[in-house]
Design a protein around this motif. Structure first.
Motif, short mmCIF file in Angstrom:
data_model
loop_
_atom_site.label_atom_id
_atom_site.label_comp_id
_atom_site.label_asym_id
_atom_site.label_seq_id
_atom_site.Cartn_x
_atom_site.Cartn_y
_atom_site.Cartn_z
N LYS A 65 82.42 33.74 58.06
CA LYS A 65 82.70 32.57 58.90
C LYS A 65 81.79 32.49 60.13
CE LYS A 65 86.51 34.92 61.31
NZ LYS A 65 87.98 34.93 61.51
N HIS A 66 81.18 33.61 60.53
CA HIS A 66 80.30 33.59 61.70
C HIS A 66 78.82 33.49 61.32
CE1 HIS A 66 83.73 34.36 64.17
NE2 HIS A 66 83.92 35.57 63.73
N LEU A 67 78.56 33.30 60.04
CA LEU A 67 77.18 33.22 59.57
C LEU A 67 76.43 32.10 60.29
CD1 LEU A 67 75.10 34.27 57.47
CD2 LEU A 67 75.92 32.45 55.96
N GLY A 68 75.26 32.43 60.81
CA GLY A 68 74.42 31.44 61.46
C GLY A 68 74.70 31.25 62.94
N LYS A 69 75.76 31.86 63.45
CA LYS A 69 76.06 31.73 64.87
C LYS A 69 75.16 32.66 65.67
CE LYS A 69 80.89 30.38 64.18
NZ LYS A 69 82.31 30.69 64.45
N GLU A 70 74.92 32.28 66.90
CA GLU A 70 74.02 33.04 67.75
C GLU A 70 74.62 34.40 68.08
OE1 GLU A 70 71.65 32.53 72.03
OE2 GLU A 70 72.87 30.91 71.22
N THR A 71 73.81 35.45 67.98
CA THR A 71 74.29 36.78 68.30
C THR A 71 74.22 37.01 69.81
OG1 THR A 71 72.07 37.68 67.98
CG2 THR A 71 73.56 37.73 66.10
N PRO A 72 75.14 37.81 70.37
CA PRO A 72 75.12 38.12 71.81
C PRO A 72 73.82 38.81 72.20
CG PRO A 72 77.17 38.85 70.79
CD PRO A 72 76.25 38.47 69.68
N GLN A 73 73.42 38.66 73.44
CA GLN A 73 72.16 39.23 73.91
C GLN A 73 72.13 40.75 73.76
OE1 GLN A 73 71.53 37.81 77.92
NE2 GLN A 73 70.39 36.01 77.19
N ASN A 74 73.29 41.39 73.99
CA ASN A 74 73.33 42.86 73.93
C ASN A 74 73.80 43.37 72.58
OD1 ASN A 74 75.90 41.89 74.25
ND2 ASN A 74 76.57 43.53 75.63
N ALA A 75 73.77 42.54 71.55
CA ALA A 75 74.25 42.96 70.24
C ALA A 75 73.27 43.93 69.58
CB ALA A 75 74.46 41.73 69.34
N VAL A 76 73.84 44.85 68.80
CA VAL A 76 73.02 45.75 67.97
C VAL A 76 72.90 45.12 66.61
CG1 VAL A 76 72.86 48.03 66.90
CG2 VAL A 76 73.80 47.80 69.22
N ILE A 77 71.69 44.91 66.14
CA ILE A 77 71.44 44.27 64.84
C ILE A 77 70.74 45.25 63.93
CG2 ILE A 77 70.37 42.32 63.67
CD1 ILE A 77 70.48 40.79 66.32
N ARG A 78 71.36 45.54 62.79
CA ARG A 78 70.77 46.52 61.84
C ARG A 78 70.63 45.87 60.46
NH1 ARG A 78 71.77 51.92 63.41
NH2 ARG A 78 70.80 52.52 61.42
#
Length: 300
Positions: A287-300
């Motif tokens: 459901k959150h696909l395509g939403k902007e990730t938070p600035q401090n998010a960890v993306i793997r």
């Protein structure tokens, strides 16, 4: 009013639960016909999810997976009702653990265990685990049901077999207290829930799509030095399941951040790709696909 609803429905549930299995699954077939063809329960959500993660499949293939999924979902729902009256002996025959020695090995380490589960195959009969003479007590983390009667019923079913449910809102404090008191447990946690907010701090690919992931199981394992196991459940046929226990970490504090969560995700993805009809596609996992990730998010 909720109590009235419960007592009106409960006699029917009890009657269904005592039916012989051959007739019991005919009831499931009827429920499938109603849910799939007449009601169309979340059919759009299921179709959208399948088309999203399997873009290479044809429309006919998607429809076939969808039908098989709904049949399985109805079986699993009815099997939850069967738990009202099923015997310990019958349950142990129908939900078999292949390598309980893995749990006994960790018990010797004097560590509690986080059992990371997915919305895959069956998690309704998981409490059969407690019927295998383990030293650790079995707990399940769950979300409280709004109707008090049904909430009590679900708890009573688990207690019949020696397991205990802990509400997700109090799970951290309860598990921490158990550890302080030296109460060793096996805590079953469904770890592929979708966070309510897209601002969640860890994002990773799940079935090829970038989404936020809960990391609570990993954090708790690291903080309390609890071993982590992935529950690999296979549906052999109707009413028959085989569960294997796959070690992820004996000493979580020594693992890199998010390593446990990523390994769990990989195990679950592999199962979904092999037999997608056994995943809970009504669950709005993307459901959150395509939403902007938070600035401090960890993306793997």
């Amino acid at each position: 009013m909720q109590a009235v609803v419960f007592w009106l429905i409960y006699p029917l549930l009890w009657f269904i639960s005592i039916l012989p299995f051959w007739l019991f699954y005919r009831v499931s077939d009827l429920v499938y016909f109603i849910v799939y063809y007449l009601v169309g329960y979340r059919k759009k959500t299921v179709t959208d999810n399948l088309e999203l993660v399997f873009p290479e499949k044809s429309s006919q293939e998607i429809i076939e997976i969808r039908k098989k999924f709904y049949r399985h979902m109805c079986d699993m729902f009815l099997e939850m009702i069967k738990s009202i009256s099923i015997s310990e002996e019958e349950l142990k025959k129908r939900f078999v653990f292949t390598n309980l020695e893995e749990l006994r090995r960790i018990e010797k380490l004097d560590k509690s265990i986080i059992l990371m589960c997915g919305h895959y195959a069956s998690y309704e009969w998981l409490f059969a685990l407690q019927l295998n003479n383990l030293k650790h007590k079995a707990f399940g983390i769950y979300k409280k049901i709004r109707n008090p009667g049904f909430d009590k019923l679900v708890n009573d079913i688990r207690r019949r077999f020696g397991a205990e449910l802990i509400r997700n809102s109090t799970s951290t404090s309860r598990i921490t207290q158990n550890e302080k008191e030296g109460v060793r447990g096996i805590y079953a946690m469904i770890a592929d829930q979708s966070p309510k907010s897209p601002n969640y701090k860890f994002w990773t690919d799940f079935m090829g799509k970038k989404v936020p992931f809960y990391t609570g199981s990993e954090r708790m394992a690291k903080e309390l030095d609890m071993a982590v196991i992935y529950l690999h459940v296979e549906k052999i046929k109707r009413g028959r399941y085989k569960a294997s226990l796959i070690n992820i970490a004996d000493s979580p504090s020594k693992t890199e951040d998010h390593q446990i969560t990523l390994e769990y995700k990989q195990h679950l993805e592999k199962q979904i790709k092999e037999k997608p009809e056994f995943y809970l596609w009504t669950h709005k996992r993307w459901k959150h696909l395509g939403k902007e990730t938070p600035q401090n998010a960890v993306i793997r």
